[in-house]
Design a protein around this motif. Structure first.
Motif, PDB file in Angstrom:
ATOM      1  N   GLN A   1       0.855  -1.188   0.000  1.00 27.48           N
ATOM      2  CA  GLN A   1       0.000   0.000   0.000  1.00 27.48           C
ATOM      3  C   GLN A   1       0.890   1.236   0.000  1.00 27.48           C
ATOM      4  OE1 GLN A   1      -2.494  -0.522   3.534  1.00 27.48           O
ATOM      5  NE2 GLN A   1      -4.074  -1.560   2.304  1.00 27.48           N
ATOM      6  N   LYS A   2       0.509   2.231  -0.795  1.00 26.02           N
ATOM      7  CA  LYS A   2       1.272   3.479  -0.814  1.00 26.02           C
ATOM      8  C   LYS A   2       0.350   4.642  -0.461  1.00 26.02           C
ATOM      9  CE  LYS A   2       2.571   7.433  -3.003  1.00 26.02           C
ATOM     10  NZ  LYS A   2       1.808   8.459  -3.758  1.00 26.02           N
ATOM     11  N   PHE A   3       0.822   5.513   0.409  1.00 25.96           N
ATOM     12  CA  PHE A   3       0.032   6.672   0.820  1.00 25.96           C
ATOM     13  C   PHE A   3       0.774   7.959   0.475  1.00 25.96           C
ATOM     14  CE2 PHE A   3      -1.362   3.119   3.306  1.00 25.96           C
ATOM     15  CZ  PHE A   3      -2.743   3.235   3.287  1.00 25.96           C
TER      16      PHE A   3
ATOM     17  N   ARG B   1      10.215  14.082  -8.377  1.00 32.95           N
ATOM     18  CA  ARG B   1       8.945  14.416  -7.748  1.00 32.95           C
ATOM     19  C   ARG B   1       7.879  13.355  -8.058  1.00 32.95           C
ATOM     20  NH1 ARG B   1       8.495  19.414  -5.443  1.00 32.95           N
ATOM     21  NH2 ARG B   1       7.044  18.223  -4.162  1.00 32.95           N
ATOM     22  N   GLY B   2       7.125  13.023  -7.054  1.00 31.08           N
ATOM     23  CA  GLY B   2       6.100  11.995  -7.217  1.00 31.08           C
ATOM     24  C   GLY B   2       6.672  10.582  -7.207  1.00 31.08           C
ATOM     25  N   GLY B   3       7.946  10.455  -6.816  1.00 30.62           N
ATOM     26  CA  GLY B   3       8.651   9.179  -6.949  1.00 30.62           C
ATOM     27  C   GLY B   3       8.216   8.070  -5.992  1.00 30.62           C
ATOM     28  N   SER B   4       7.428   8.402  -4.975  1.00 34.95           N
ATOM     29  CA  SER B   4       6.992   7.349  -4.046  1.00 34.95           C
ATOM     30  C   SER B   4       6.128   6.299  -4.737  1.00 34.95           C
ATOM     31  CB  SER B   4       6.199   7.943  -2.886  1.00 34.95           C
ATOM     32  OG  SER B   4       7.026   8.771  -2.126  1.00 34.95           O
ATOM     33  N   ASP B   5       5.385   6.720  -5.762  1.00 33.03           N
ATOM     34  CA  ASP B   5       4.593   5.741  -6.522  1.00 33.03           C
ATOM     35  C   ASP B   5       5.523   4.666  -7.080  1.00 33.03           C
ATOM     36  OD1 ASP B   5       2.349   7.353  -6.135  1.00 33.03           O
ATOM     37  OD2 ASP B   5       2.589   8.391  -8.051  1.00 33.03           O
ATOM     38  N   THR B   6       6.662   5.113  -7.604  1.00 31.33           N
ATOM     39  CA  THR B   6       7.624   4.180  -8.197  1.00 31.33           C
ATOM     40  C   THR B   6       8.233   3.274  -7.131  1.00 31.33           C
ATOM     41  OG1 THR B   6       8.103   5.966  -9.737  1.00 31.33           O
ATOM     42  CG2 THR B   6       9.537   4.048  -9.839  1.00 31.33           C
TER      43      THR B   6
ATOM     44  N   ALA C   1      -1.208  14.485 -15.782  1.00 31.89           N
ATOM     45  CA  ALA C   1      -2.102  14.051 -14.699  1.00 31.89           C
ATOM     46  C   ALA C   1      -1.252  13.424 -13.594  1.00 31.89           C
ATOM     47  CB  ALA C   1      -3.112  13.025 -15.229  1.00 31.89           C
ATOM     48  N   GLN C   2      -0.983  14.177 -12.518  1.00 30.01           N
ATOM     49  CA  GLN C   2       0.026  13.695 -11.560  1.00 30.01           C
ATOM     50  C   GLN C   2      -0.495  12.611 -10.622  1.00 30.01           C
ATOM     51  OE1 GLN C   2      -1.666  16.499 -10.847  1.00 30.01           O
ATOM     52  NE2 GLN C   2      -1.229  17.270  -8.812  1.00 30.01           N
ATOM     53  N   VAL C   3      -1.709  12.127 -10.846  1.00 31.02           N
ATOM     54  CA  VAL C   3      -2.286  11.137  -9.935  1.00 31.02           C
ATOM     55  C   VAL C   3      -1.397   9.899  -9.823  1.00 31.02           C
ATOM     56  CG1 VAL C   3      -3.852  10.224 -11.720  1.00 31.02           C
ATOM     57  CG2 VAL C   3      -4.381   9.867  -9.316  1.00 31.02           C
TER      58      VAL C   3
END
Ligand code: ADP
Ligand code: ASP
Ligand code: MG
Length: 401
Positions: free
Chosen positions: A5-7, A149-154, A207-209
């Motif tokens: 799970q990622k938050f 930026r936004g790298g936690s998704d990865t 779309a940065q989602v």
């Protein structure tokens, strides 16, 4: 099952939100699942850290920036672990290096080389919930790196891929992937499913989602993603190889304002000019997006191309000696532009999709400066001040009838 799970930052923005996340995690754990949880820095922490650095040294090295920015995620993993301790479940927090994230040395935009998940596995064997700091790793010199930026998704997808997790859930502040940014477009609708290819285009087009690298990796390792809300328990959006055949021409409209247009007027109309220009830009490590070249006349032609907004000046600097040498009439860059795109696999089999988009823009009196297409997207470059109006008009044309 093994569940990742990622938050995101807004999901852990304050103490109440941290406990909310702790409850989601422990509920899933209590059902007997092995849990690896990736978290981002709280709220605007990363932006605040960047601001702090600017006050000290606007030209700080990328190495030190990564050292600083990684602190945001270090705080949030500890806080979430403390909340879970308070709820009485066994838990351990790990930084990127402890979780085995080895990256290259491209500070501020490092790429994951591999994840040595031995430590995570050991902790899972002890039945602990493992909380991992997203967005960070170390390189082979043991220096801290960040993934962009936004790298936690990865980070989350990398763990899910390496450990062959049964589920990878990306929790965020909206209920899923929508037909447009639900915070900006009133009538935006949630999608039940979207393909990797569509999501990849969408993420790349603004779309940065989801971070685009995370989608690329999910596709490569066939990690099915689910994007869902941390605040509301409702089904989200599944990102997968083949999506349900929904009768949708396009899936979503995206806007990107991080773009600048470079204009070169009156360059020679002869072989090798595009090669010279774009190899100079490439040598400066600048990515080019849309390219437009005019038909030559009187021995000269015009070339325009787009780059990300922060690279406009650098692109012009890289080209200036050449442009002066060939006597280009005029050259400039303009960052008061935006790119609006439609994405959807439906347009592969339906002719006229681009025309529908152009019609909506014409009706809204929006002038198109450049156009780019692929099998599953159409992008237009327009004045930035028109961007929100353009998105609304295009969204209305395709989704609100
Ligand atoms: P997180 O902090 O959870 O990583 P982000 O801010 O990175 O969250 O991404 C979520 C945001 O993406 C939403 O709040 C929304 O405003 C934006 N967004 C842009 N386009 C879309 C879209 N098509 N569908 C859903 N959200 C979108
Ligand atoms: N905290 C980092 C950022 O703000 C990483 C992330 O949120 O995914 O970009
Ligand atoms: Mg994000």
């Amino acid at each position: 099952m093994l569940i990742v799970q990622k938050f995101g930052g807004s999901s852990v923005a304050d103490a109440q939100r941290v406990f909310n996340v702790a409850r989601i995690v422990t509920e899933t754990y209590d059902k007997g699942n092995d849990m690896v949880v990736v978290v981002s820095a709280q709220g605007d922490t990363t932006d605040d850290l960047i601001e702090k650095a600017r006050e000290i040294n606007p030209d700080a090295s990328k190495r030190e920036m990564d050292m600083l920015l990684s602190a945001g995620e270090q705080m949030s993993v500890a806080l979430l672990a403390m909340a879970i301790e308070k709820l009485g479940r066994p838990v351990v927090s790990l930084l990127g290096w402890q979780a085995g994230f080895l990256t290259n040395s491209n500070y501020s935009a490092a790429r994951i080389k591999n994840v040595n998940t031995e430590r995570i596995r050991n902790e899972l064997d002890k039945h602990r919930i493992v909380i991992v700091a997203g967005f960070q790793g170390i390189n082979r010199h043991d220096d801290v790196t960040t993934l962009g930026r936004g790298g936690s998704d990865t980070s989350a997808v990398a763990i899910a891929a390496t450990m062959r997790a049964d589920l990878c859930q990306i929790y965020t502040d909206v209920e899923g992937v929508y037909t447009a940014d639900p915070r900006k477009v009133q009538g935006a609708r949630k999608l039940t499913e979207i393909t990797y290819d569509e999501m990849l285009e969408l993420a790349t087009l603004g779309a940065q989602v989801l971070n685009n690298r995370s989608v690329d990796m999910a596709k490569k390792y066939n990690v099915e993603l689910e994007v869902l809300s941390s605040l509301k328990q409702v089904p989200g959006t599944k990102v997968k190889e083949v999506a349900k055949l929904e009768d949708m021409l396009i899936k979503s409209v995206a806007k990107d304002t991080n773009v600048a247009r470079v204009m070169l007027v009156g360059v020679p109309d002869e072989p090798g000019v595009a090669f010279r220009i774009f190899s100079l830009v490439a040598k400066a490590h600048i990515n080019v997006d849309i390219i437009l070249q005019s038909v030559g006349r009187d021995g000269t032609k015009d070339i325009a191309f787009t780059v990300s907004a922060d690279k406009g000046e650098a692109a012009l600097n890289a080209l200036r000696p050449y442009l002066e040498q060939v006597g280009a009439k005029q050259y400039s860059y303009d960052d008061s532009v935006a790119k609006v795109s439609i994405v959807g696999a439906g347009m592969e089999t339906h002719e006229g999709t681009a025309a529908l988009m152009f019609e909506a823009l014409a009706d809204a009196n929006v002038n198109i400066q450049m156009i780019a297409t692929s099998e599953i997207k159409v992008s237009v470059l327009i004045a930035r001040e028109d961007a929100d109006r353009a998105v609304a008009a295009v969204h209305k044309r395709f989704f609100e009838n």
